[in-house]
Enzyme design. Sequence first.
Site, PDB file in Angstrom:
ATOM      1  N   HIS A   1       0.842  -1.207   0.000  1.00  0.00           N
ATOM      2  CA  HIS A   1       0.000   0.000   0.000  1.00  0.00           C
ATOM      3  C   HIS A   1       0.875   1.254   0.000  1.00  0.00           C
ATOM      4  O   HIS A   1       0.585   2.238  -0.690  1.00  0.00           O
ATOM      5  CB  HIS A   1      -0.876   0.064   1.254  1.00  0.00           C
ATOM      6  CG  HIS A   1      -1.993  -0.934   1.312  1.00  0.00           C
ATOM      7  ND1 HIS A   1      -2.146  -1.813   2.347  1.00  0.00           N
ATOM      8  CD2 HIS A   1      -3.027  -1.170   0.477  1.00  0.00           C
ATOM      9  CE1 HIS A   1      -3.236  -2.550   2.163  1.00  0.00           C
ATOM     10  NE2 HIS A   1      -3.783  -2.182   1.021  1.00  0.00           N
TER      11      HIS A   1
ATOM     12  N   LYS B   1     -16.473  -6.989   5.222  1.00  0.00           N
ATOM     13  CA  LYS B   1     -15.243  -7.790   5.282  1.00  0.00           C
ATOM     14  C   LYS B   1     -14.866  -8.184   6.713  1.00  0.00           C
ATOM     15  O   LYS B   1     -13.875  -8.864   6.912  1.00  0.00           O
ATOM     16  CB  LYS B   1     -14.074  -7.004   4.667  1.00  0.00           C
ATOM     17  CG  LYS B   1     -14.003  -7.079   3.144  1.00  0.00           C
ATOM     18  CD  LYS B   1     -12.617  -6.648   2.678  1.00  0.00           C
ATOM     19  CE  LYS B   1     -12.439  -6.744   1.180  1.00  0.00           C
ATOM     20  NZ  LYS B   1     -11.133  -6.213   0.756  1.00  0.00           N
TER      21      LYS B   1
ATOM     22  N   ARG C   1      -1.828  -5.420  -8.897  1.00  0.00           N
ATOM     23  CA  ARG C   1      -0.706  -6.317  -8.651  1.00  0.00           C
ATOM     24  C   ARG C   1      -0.564  -7.348  -9.748  1.00  0.00           C
ATOM     25  O   ARG C   1       0.492  -7.574 -10.286  1.00  0.00           O
ATOM     26  CB  ARG C   1      -0.902  -7.060  -7.321  1.00  0.00           C
ATOM     27  CG  ARG C   1      -0.643  -6.200  -6.136  1.00  0.00           C
ATOM     28  CD  ARG C   1      -1.296  -6.759  -4.921  1.00  0.00           C
ATOM     29  NE  ARG C   1      -2.743  -6.597  -5.016  1.00  0.00           N
ATOM     30  CZ  ARG C   1      -3.584  -6.742  -4.039  1.00  0.00           C
ATOM     31  NH1 ARG C   1      -3.154  -7.118  -2.857  1.00  0.00           N
ATOM     32  NH2 ARG C   1      -4.871  -6.538  -4.191  1.00  0.00           N
TER      33      ARG C   1
ATOM     34  N   SER D   1      -3.135  -7.656   2.448  1.00  0.00           N
ATOM     35  CA  SER D   1      -3.353  -7.593   3.903  1.00  0.00           C
ATOM     36  C   SER D   1      -3.781  -8.940   4.456  1.00  0.00           C
ATOM     37  O   SER D   1      -3.405  -9.298   5.569  1.00  0.00           O
ATOM     38  CB  SER D   1      -4.425  -6.561   4.232  1.00  0.00           C
ATOM     39  OG  SER D   1      -4.028  -5.287   3.821  1.00  0.00           O
TER      40      SER D   1
HETATM   41  P1  ADP Z   1      -9.957  -3.152  -0.907  1.00  0.00           P
HETATM   42  O1  ADP Z   1     -10.749  -3.764   0.194  1.00  0.00           O
HETATM   43  O2  ADP Z   1     -10.585  -1.953  -1.534  1.00  0.00           O
HETATM   44  O3  ADP Z   1      -9.399  -4.127  -1.927  1.00  0.00           O
HETATM   45  P2  ADP Z   1      -7.300  -3.048   0.132  1.00  0.00           P
HETATM   46  O4  ADP Z   1      -6.881  -2.410   1.406  1.00  0.00           O
HETATM   47  O5  ADP Z   1      -7.190  -4.531   0.062  1.00  0.00           O
HETATM   48  O6  ADP Z   1      -8.725  -2.537  -0.146  1.00  0.00           O
HETATM   49  O7  ADP Z   1      -6.479  -2.414  -1.067  1.00  0.00           O
HETATM   50  C1  ADP Z   1      -6.568  -1.057  -1.393  1.00  0.00           C
HETATM   51  C2  ADP Z   1      -5.861  -0.823  -2.707  1.00  0.00           C
HETATM   52  O8  ADP Z   1      -4.477  -1.092  -2.568  1.00  0.00           O
HETATM   53  C3  ADP Z   1      -6.355  -1.715  -3.828  1.00  0.00           C
HETATM   54  O9  ADP Z   1      -6.319  -0.984  -5.025  1.00  0.00           O
HETATM   55  C4  ADP Z   1      -5.330  -2.811  -3.882  1.00  0.00           C
HETATM   56  O10 ADP Z   1      -5.226  -3.372  -5.176  1.00  0.00           O
HETATM   57  C5  ADP Z   1      -4.080  -2.035  -3.524  1.00  0.00           C
HETATM   58  N1  ADP Z   1      -3.056  -2.907  -2.961  1.00  0.00           N
HETATM   59  C6  ADP Z   1      -3.139  -3.702  -1.881  1.00  0.00           C
HETATM   60  N2  ADP Z   1      -1.988  -4.387  -1.673  1.00  0.00           N
HETATM   61  C7  ADP Z   1      -1.151  -3.996  -2.672  1.00  0.00           C
HETATM   62  C8  ADP Z   1       0.164  -4.350  -3.054  1.00  0.00           C
HETATM   63  N3  ADP Z   1       0.870  -5.266  -2.396  1.00  0.00           N
HETATM   64  N4  ADP Z   1       0.699  -3.749  -4.136  1.00  0.00           N
HETATM   65  C9  ADP Z   1      -0.036  -2.861  -4.819  1.00  0.00           C
HETATM   66  N5  ADP Z   1      -1.279  -2.498  -4.552  1.00  0.00           N
HETATM   67  C10 ADP Z   1      -1.849  -3.048  -3.487  1.00  0.00           C
END
Ligand code: ADP
Length: 162
Positions: free
Chosen positions: A17, A41, A92, A130
């Site tokens: 992130h 979630k 990703r 996460s």
């Molecule tokens: P959501 O519940 O909206 O998917 P997340 O917290 O899982 O929220 O992710 C928020 C954003 O960050 C999303 O666009 C996700 O693709 C991106 N993201 C999460 N982990 C990574 C990572 N390791 N590399 C790049 N982008 C990421």
Amino acid sequence: MKIALYPGTFDPITNGHIDILERGMELFDKVIVTVAKNSTKSPLFDEQERVEMIVEIIKKNKYRNVAVESFDGLLINFARKKRAVALIRGLRAISDFEYEFQMALINRKQDNKIFTVFLMPHERYTYLNSSIVRELAQLHGEFRTFVPPNVYARLKKKVTEH
Ligand code: ADP
């Protein structure tokens, strides 16, 4: 001033992130990390804890053009309220694509003036999310290199409390 939202659940925020956030900071005058309450979630960390961890990182890294807010409801309405011109999302792998494609088009239907901008993280983060970090923590695996130190400490504490 060009403002972008970086929306997500951030349960918890990872180095992946942060990679995307730092790229977004290069493109926009201000980035608002937008923490979704996301009760569907059932997050491990409550909204306040998720926000706090991000605030700590903003302070520690001395980010000047980053803010954090939590929100509940329709993202586009929040974006309009904040006068954001864009939503930042991380891509990703191909597996992210279908869902992100749907969300981007749905959001564009709501407001075609608000763009979705996809950014790719460094390759070292392409396998990181996460949920894998939470799982590793719960199973006492090694996850120190995936998250900032403050998140590592909180997650360790959280899993021993449970
Ligand atoms: P959501 O519940 O909206 O998917 P997340 O917290 O899982 O929220 O992710 C928020 C954003 O960050 C999303 O666009 C996700 O693709 C991106 N993201 C999460 N982990 C990574 C990572 N390791 N590399 C790049 N982008 C990421």
